[in-house]
Scaffold this motif. Structure first.
Motif, PDB file in Angstrom:
ATOM      1  N   GLY A  28     -11.353  43.329 -31.884  1.00 25.06           N
ATOM      2  CA  GLY A  28     -12.073  44.289 -31.049  1.00 25.06           C
ATOM      3  C   GLY A  28     -12.222  43.811 -29.619  1.00 25.06           C
ATOM      4  O   GLY A  28     -12.099  44.603 -28.667  1.00 25.06           O
ATOM      5  N   ILE A  29     -12.475  42.520 -29.433  1.00 24.69           N
ATOM      6  CA  ILE A  29     -12.590  41.975 -28.083  1.00 24.69           C
ATOM      7  C   ILE A  29     -11.258  42.092 -27.339  1.00 24.69           C
ATOM      8  O   ILE A  29     -11.219  42.452 -26.150  1.00 24.69           O
ATOM      9  CB  ILE A  29     -13.059  40.513 -28.147  1.00 24.69           C
ATOM     10  CG1 ILE A  29     -14.513  40.467 -28.618  1.00 24.69           C
ATOM     11  CG2 ILE A  29     -12.918  39.828 -26.798  1.00 24.69           C
ATOM     12  CD1 ILE A  29     -15.012  39.076 -28.902  1.00 24.69           C
ATOM     13  N   MET A  30     -10.142  41.810 -28.009  1.00 22.63           N
ATOM     14  CA  MET A  30      -8.843  41.924 -27.351  1.00 22.63           C
ATOM     15  C   MET A  30      -8.539  43.370 -26.974  1.00 22.63           C
ATOM     16  O   MET A  30      -7.955  43.626 -25.905  1.00 22.63           O
ATOM     17  CB  MET A  30      -7.745  41.366 -28.260  1.00 22.63           C
ATOM     18  CG  MET A  30      -7.761  39.863 -28.385  1.00 22.63           C
ATOM     19  SD  MET A  30      -6.280  39.202 -29.209  1.00 22.63           S
ATOM     20  CE  MET A  30      -6.439  39.950 -30.831  1.00 22.63           C
ATOM     21  N   ILE A  31      -8.911  44.302 -27.811  1.00 21.96           N
ATOM     22  CA  ILE A  31      -8.671  45.715 -27.483  1.00 21.96           C
ATOM     23  C   ILE A  31      -9.481  46.118 -26.252  1.00 21.96           C
ATOM     24  O   ILE A  31      -8.987  46.837 -25.364  1.00 21.96           O
ATOM     25  CB  ILE A  31      -9.021  46.602 -28.691  1.00 21.96           C
ATOM     26  CG1 ILE A  31      -8.037  46.337 -29.839  1.00 21.96           C
ATOM     27  CG2 ILE A  31      -8.997  48.074 -28.309  1.00 21.96           C
ATOM     28  CD1 ILE A  31      -8.372  47.073 -31.113  1.00 21.96           C
ATOM     29  N   LEU A  32     -10.719  45.635 -26.170  1.00 17.33           N
ATOM     30  CA  LEU A  32     -11.529  45.926 -24.986  1.00 17.33           C
ATOM     31  C   LEU A  32     -10.944  45.281 -23.729  1.00 17.33           C
ATOM     32  O   LEU A  32     -10.922  45.903 -22.660  1.00 17.33           O
ATOM     33  CB  LEU A  32     -12.967  45.436 -25.213  1.00 17.33           C
ATOM     34  CG  LEU A  32     -13.801  46.181 -26.261  1.00 17.33           C
ATOM     35  CD1 LEU A  32     -15.147  45.508 -26.446  1.00 17.33           C
ATOM     36  CD2 LEU A  32     -13.988  47.637 -25.859  1.00 17.33           C
TER      37      LEU A  32
END
Length: 273
Positions: free
Chosen positions: A64-68
């Motif tokens: 999720g952090i990488m997608i953000l």
């Protein structure tokens, strides 16, 4: 009338000395590696029921952090830092955060008394628990790295470096997490310290260092996981500087030895109280 020495009488001193049995010989001391293997297997089977949700939470958080960050970072060195930091964050979530909570609860519930009665060296208890928790991070770290490479278009040719990054960064973070849990006077404080440590790994490890102020960069250099992130990020280039990669891994290994030694000392200190 004859005189008989008191030593030869049934209740004499000589008879008592002969009646007292010789002290039994103690068994051999438990060796470190067999004890470590036994503690590792016990911890691994104990935490097996929590493996799937644990892996899901740690991996989903990093993905999720990488997608953000994909909406902020396009590529280049910043993308390499994001992917490497997100992968090592899975290790930090388990080895630092959860291990601090585990040892904090173990100390508060009196579970250390159980280990203190066993013929197991203190180092085997700390290393066995740290190794078991760090083992759960392997699938999540690999999945996170593969997803990040696909998301940012990074090469996967050198992902084998995770074979060194995961255990070395895991040792450094696990030793720190165990020490925090054993030194904290209350389990709530151990949980808080574990959460703060994981937050530091998130903010200082995932965000590109080029965008950080100088003071924050200095704090980043003090975090053990930083050198695992740097070693992994350097392998994404077309011509990795393997000397610097090995240097970062060596720092990780040195910090791991120190942190595990501190955790062993903290275990001895907590077990005798």
């Amino acid at each position: 009338m004859s005189v008989v020495p008191a030593d030869v009488l049934p209740g004499g001193a000589l008879a008592l000395k002969q009646a007292v049995p010789a002290p039994a010989e103690l068994g051999p001391r438990a060796r470190l590696w067999p004890s470590l293997a036994a503690v590792y297997r016990a911890q691994l089977s104990r935490a097996r029921v929590a493996r799937i949700p644990l892996l899901f939470v740690a991996t989903f958080q990093s993905i999720g952090i990488m997608i953000l960050m994909r909406g902020v970072v396009d590529g280049g060195g910043e993308a390499q830092a994001v992917v490497a930091g997100s992968a090592v964050l899975v290790v930090a979530f388990v080895a630092l955060n959860l291990l601090a909570q585990y040892f904090g609860q173990l100390r508060a519930s009196g579970g250390l008394d159980h280990y203190a009665t066993l013929p197991v060296p203190p180092a085997a208890v700390v290393l066995g628990a740290a190794g078991a928790y760090a083992s759960f991070t392997v699938p999540g770290t690999v999945v996170t790295a593969l997803f990040g490479c696909a998301l940012f278009g990074l090469p996967v040719a050198h992902l084998w470096i995770l074979v060194a990054v995961i255990p070395l960064a895991g040792a450094a973070l696990a030793g720190l997490g165990a020490a925090l849990g054993l030194l904290a006077p209350r389990p709530e404080l151990a949980t808080l310290l574990g959460q703060l440590g994981m937050s530091a790994a998130l903010l200082l490890g995932v965000l590109p260092p080029e965008r950080m102020p100088e003071a924050v960069r200095l704090a980043r250099d003090l975090l053990p996981s930083t050198y695992g992130v740097e070693a992994f990020a350097r392998t994404f280039g077309p011509h990795p500087d393997w000397a610097r990669v090995l240097g970062d891994l060596a720092v990780c290994a040195g910090v791991g030895v120190i942190s595990l030694a501190v955790a062993t000392w903290a275990y001895r200190r907590a077990a005798v109280r």
